[in-house]
Design an enzyme around this catalytic site. Structure first.
Site, PDB file in Angstrom:
ATOM      1  CD  GLU A 272      19.711   4.898  -8.286  1.00 37.34           C
ATOM      2  OE1 GLU A 272      18.662   4.390  -7.577  1.00 37.34           O
ATOM      3  OE2 GLU A 272      20.395   5.216  -7.680  1.00 37.34           O
TER       4      GLU A 272
ATOM      5  CE  LYS B 263      24.168   5.723  -1.488  1.00 39.33           C
ATOM      6  NZ  LYS B 263      23.722   7.230  -1.883  1.00 39.33           N
TER       7      LYS B 263
END
Length: 427
Positions: free
Chosen positions: A204, A336
């Site tokens: 990430e 999400k």
């Protein structure tokens, strides 16, 4: 409203070099929407089913079947539907799938169509996506929770906690928050380098130095915050994603954390000590995903000081969230879209959380694309928080840059959530 006349899916690559689904939806007024579907590394067992092909191709991670399901099964079913009837479009797909977890068509197939439809409808209405979904009152810019040290399943750093995030709580605007985060990020690189540690990156965009403990990682970041000229706890706060299911041993019923075997009670004490010693505003998945009793206890112990976020614990699922609310387990929802697999169900989960005073944090996945939908969703749903990784790597920065555009679009109406987003400062 314009009707859907064509739906096309294709296989593309995500930020980890793995295949994912991209969908395009065309309306009869020539409006168009495109969406790329993200994919996680540490996935909860209760998530909607991500359909992969298996076999040798792409090491089993191909998504040709999901693409075929869009093109041959979903497309005929949604063609002719009005694009602004999001719930009907999603319902048709869910009924067509017929399973509890979208395992027949694949959540990655359904979500791609769901998001692309919303984008096409926004285009048809000549509105920005955040405005189309959130209405005229959507104006709150989220605090960017920037993952600047990667551990756990996102890196080979050796530290068990998966994400060490900074939250620029003292900024006056999203633009300033992004600058503050980027400055700390760059200073962190020099701090890590000065210690003789690796400045390699995780999935990430955060650094993945080989450190032995959570405290050691937090101390590195604290030094970087100071070096950047900011005050810890005033300008910048910390947040953690423990992703503890990843280091939980189901057979033994213990957490293999920092070289020892720990009970849930031990882990509660670990988090209490961390919150006492560092300005931590949020802890995500502090316990394994089915420990309802442990979550209830932890929330009672430190929930008034810190946000206890359910990710694998809730999987953006209204049914699991409802149970958590009833048991007073956790006090915030990680959002999400691919965990539940449709926009309508995502909106339902957010509304349920907010109606019960649970905070919401919009989130990317470790396998991302250049798609910026979640940036718009964070504003549309007034989440007040978003995590999209480090302020580096284009698939991460794409979301932050979209939020810059939204803030600019809103002008004087834009409000940056800042300190008010967290219970530690806004009990």
């Amino acid at each position: 409203m314009a009707q859907i006349i064509d739906v096309q899916a294709r296989e593309i690559l995500d930020s980890r070099g793995n295949p994912t689904v991209e969908v395009e939806v065309l309306l009869d007024d020539a409006s168009f929407g495109r969406a790329g579907v993200p994919s996680g590394a540490s996935t909860g067992v209760h998530e909607a089913h991500e359909l992969r092909d298996g076999g040798d191709r792409y090491l089993g991670k191909g998504v040709r079947q999901a693409v075929e399901n869009v093109n041959e099964k979903i497309a005929p079913a949604v063609t002719g539907l009005e694009a602004d009837d999001q719930r009907l479009v999603d319902k048709v797909m869910l009924d067509l799938d017929g399973s509890d977890n979208k395992s027949n068509l694949g959540a990655n197939a359904i979500l791609g169509v769901s998001l692309a439809t919303a984008k096409a409808a926004a285009s048809s209405a000549n509105l920005e996506l955040f405005r189309y979904l959130g209405g005229p009152n959507a104006h709150v810019l989220p605090v960017p929770m920037m993952n600047i040290v990667n551990g756990g399943a996102h890196a080979d750093s050796g530290v068990d906690v998966q994400e060490f995030m900074i939250a620029p709580i003292g900024a006056d605007s999203f633009r300033e928050a992004l600058r503050m985060g980027a400055e700390v990020y760059h200073n962190l690189k020099s701090v890590i380098k000065s210690k003789g540690l690796s400045t390699g990156l995780g999935d990430e965009g955060g650094f993945a130095p080989s450190v032995d403990s959570t405290k050691e990682a937090l101390d590195l970041i604290a030094e970087a915050v100071k070096k950047a000229g900011y005050k810890l706890g005033e300008d910048i706060a910390f947040a953690l994603d423990a992703a503890s299911s990843e280091f939980y041993d189901k057979d033994k019923g213990v957490y293999n954390f920092e070289g020892g075997e720990h009970s849930a009670e031990d882990m509660v004490k670990v988090y209490e000590e961390l919150v006492e010693n560092y300005p931590i505003v949020s802890i995500e998945d502090p316990l394994q995903e089915d420990d309802w009793e442990g979550y209830t206890k932890l929330t009672a112990e430190i929930g008034d000081k810190v946000q206890i976020v359910g990710d694998d614990f809730f999987v953006t699922n209204p049914a699991r969230l409802k149970e958590g609310i009833e048991k007073k387990a956790a006090n915030a929802l990680l959002v999400k879209v691919n965990q539940i697999g449709s926009l309508s169900e995502t909106a339902d989960a957010v509304q349920l959380a907010q109606n019960n005073n649970y905070r919401c944090m919009m989130s990317h996945r470790s396998g991302e694309t250049e798609d910026t939908t979640i940036a718009d969703l964070s504003v549309a749903y007034s989440c007040g928080q978003i995590k999209s990784g480090a302020p580096a790597r284009s698939e991460r920065v794409a979301k932050y840059n979209q939020l810059l555009r939204i803030e600019e679009f809103l002008g004087d109406a834009a409000v940056y959530a800042g300190r008010s987003a967290f219970p530690r400062f806004n009990g």
